[in-house]
Design a protein around this motif. Structure first.
Motif, PDB file in Angstrom:
ATOM      1  N   PRO A  31      84.429 106.135  37.222  1.00  0.00           N
ATOM      2  CA  PRO A  31      83.599 107.250  37.674  1.00  0.00           C
ATOM      3  C   PRO A  31      84.452 108.495  37.894  1.00  0.00           C
ATOM      4  O   PRO A  31      85.595 108.402  38.345  1.00  0.00           O
ATOM      5  N   GLY A  32      83.879 109.623  37.579  1.00  0.00           N
ATOM      6  CA  GLY A  32      84.597 110.867  37.796  1.00  0.00           C
ATOM      7  C   GLY A  32      84.003 111.996  36.995  1.00  0.00           C
ATOM      8  O   GLY A  32      83.041 111.815  36.243  1.00  0.00           O
ATOM      9  N   THR A  33      84.590 113.145  37.161  1.00  0.00           N
ATOM     10  CA  THR A  33      84.121 114.358  36.518  1.00  0.00           C
ATOM     11  C   THR A  33      84.980 114.693  35.310  1.00  0.00           C
ATOM     12  O   THR A  33      86.197 114.870  35.456  1.00  0.00           O
ATOM     13  N   PRO A  34      84.392 114.810  34.127  1.00  0.00           N
ATOM     14  CA  PRO A  34      85.157 115.315  32.987  1.00  0.00           C
ATOM     15  C   PRO A  34      85.546 116.777  33.249  1.00  0.00           C
ATOM     16  O   PRO A  34      84.702 117.579  33.636  1.00  0.00           O
ATOM     17  N   VAL A  35      86.825 117.065  33.094  1.00  0.00           N
ATOM     18  CA  VAL A  35      87.304 118.418  33.393  1.00  0.00           C
ATOM     19  C   VAL A  35      87.805 119.163  32.163  1.00  0.00           C
ATOM     20  O   VAL A  35      88.008 120.371  32.224  1.00  0.00           O
ATOM     21  N   ALA A  36      88.013 118.456  31.067  1.00  0.00           N
ATOM     22  CA  ALA A  36      88.500 119.121  29.852  1.00  0.00           C
ATOM     23  C   ALA A  36      88.284 118.224  28.654  1.00  0.00           C
ATOM     24  O   ALA A  36      88.138 117.004  28.786  1.00  0.00           O
TER      25      ALA A  36
END
Length: 127
Positions: A31-36
Motif C-alpha cells: 500500500p502507498g502513494t505512487p509519486v513518480a
C-alpha cells in the motif's frame, strides 16, 4: 543486488511508490502513494543503480519499507516486479511473475554510495 533478467530487459515503466504499510496478503501490492513514473533513460538508470547495490548482511529493524518500485512491461499489466526497500534493515523484498523464489528476499548495503543515490532519487520523486 540481483534483478531478474526478464525485468531488466522487459521493463518499459517504473512506478515509484511511497509505501505506507505492509500488504495484508502475500503477493499483494504494498500500500502507498505512487509519486513518480520513470521511463526511458530515467528508468534504465534506476534499474542499473538497483542492480549495482552491493550485498550486505541482515540488520534487525522489523522490515519497515518506505519506498518501492513497480516495474511494468510494454502492456503495463501485469506488474513484472514489485520491490520494497527497507533502508533500516538493509532488506529488499520482491514479488511478481518475473521474480524467482531465490531472488525474493535480498540484503543490500544501505550505507553504500549506490544506496544513497537510490534513496536520493526516491526522495526527489516524492518531493
Amino acid at each position: 543486488m540481483q534483478l531478474p533478467a526478464d525485468v531488466v530487459t522487459g521493463t518499459a515503466l517504473i512506478e515509484v511508490v511511497r509505501i505506507s504499510a505492509l500488504p495484508t496478503e502475500e503477493g499483494a501490492p504494498y500500500p502507498g502513494t505512487p509519486v513518480a513514473h520513470w521511463s526511458g533513460d530515467e528508468m534504465a538508470e534506476a534499474l542499473a543503480l538497483i542492480g549495482t547495490l552491493p550485498g550486505s548482511e541482515q540488520h534487525r529493524c522489523g522490515f519497515a519499507p518506505g519506498w518501492g518500485v513497480r516495474a511494468y512491461g510494454d502492456s503495463l499489466e501485469p506488474v513484472l516486479l514489485e520491490a520494497a526497500f527497507c533502508f533500516g534493515c538493509h532488506e529488499v523484498r520482491m514479488h511478481g511473475p518475473a521474480v524467482p523464489p531465490a531472488l525474493a528476499k535480498q540484503f543490500f548495503d544501505a550505507d553504500a554510495p549506490q544506496a544513497a543515490a537510490l534513496l536520493a532519487r526516491f526522495r526527489g520523486a516524492g518531493a
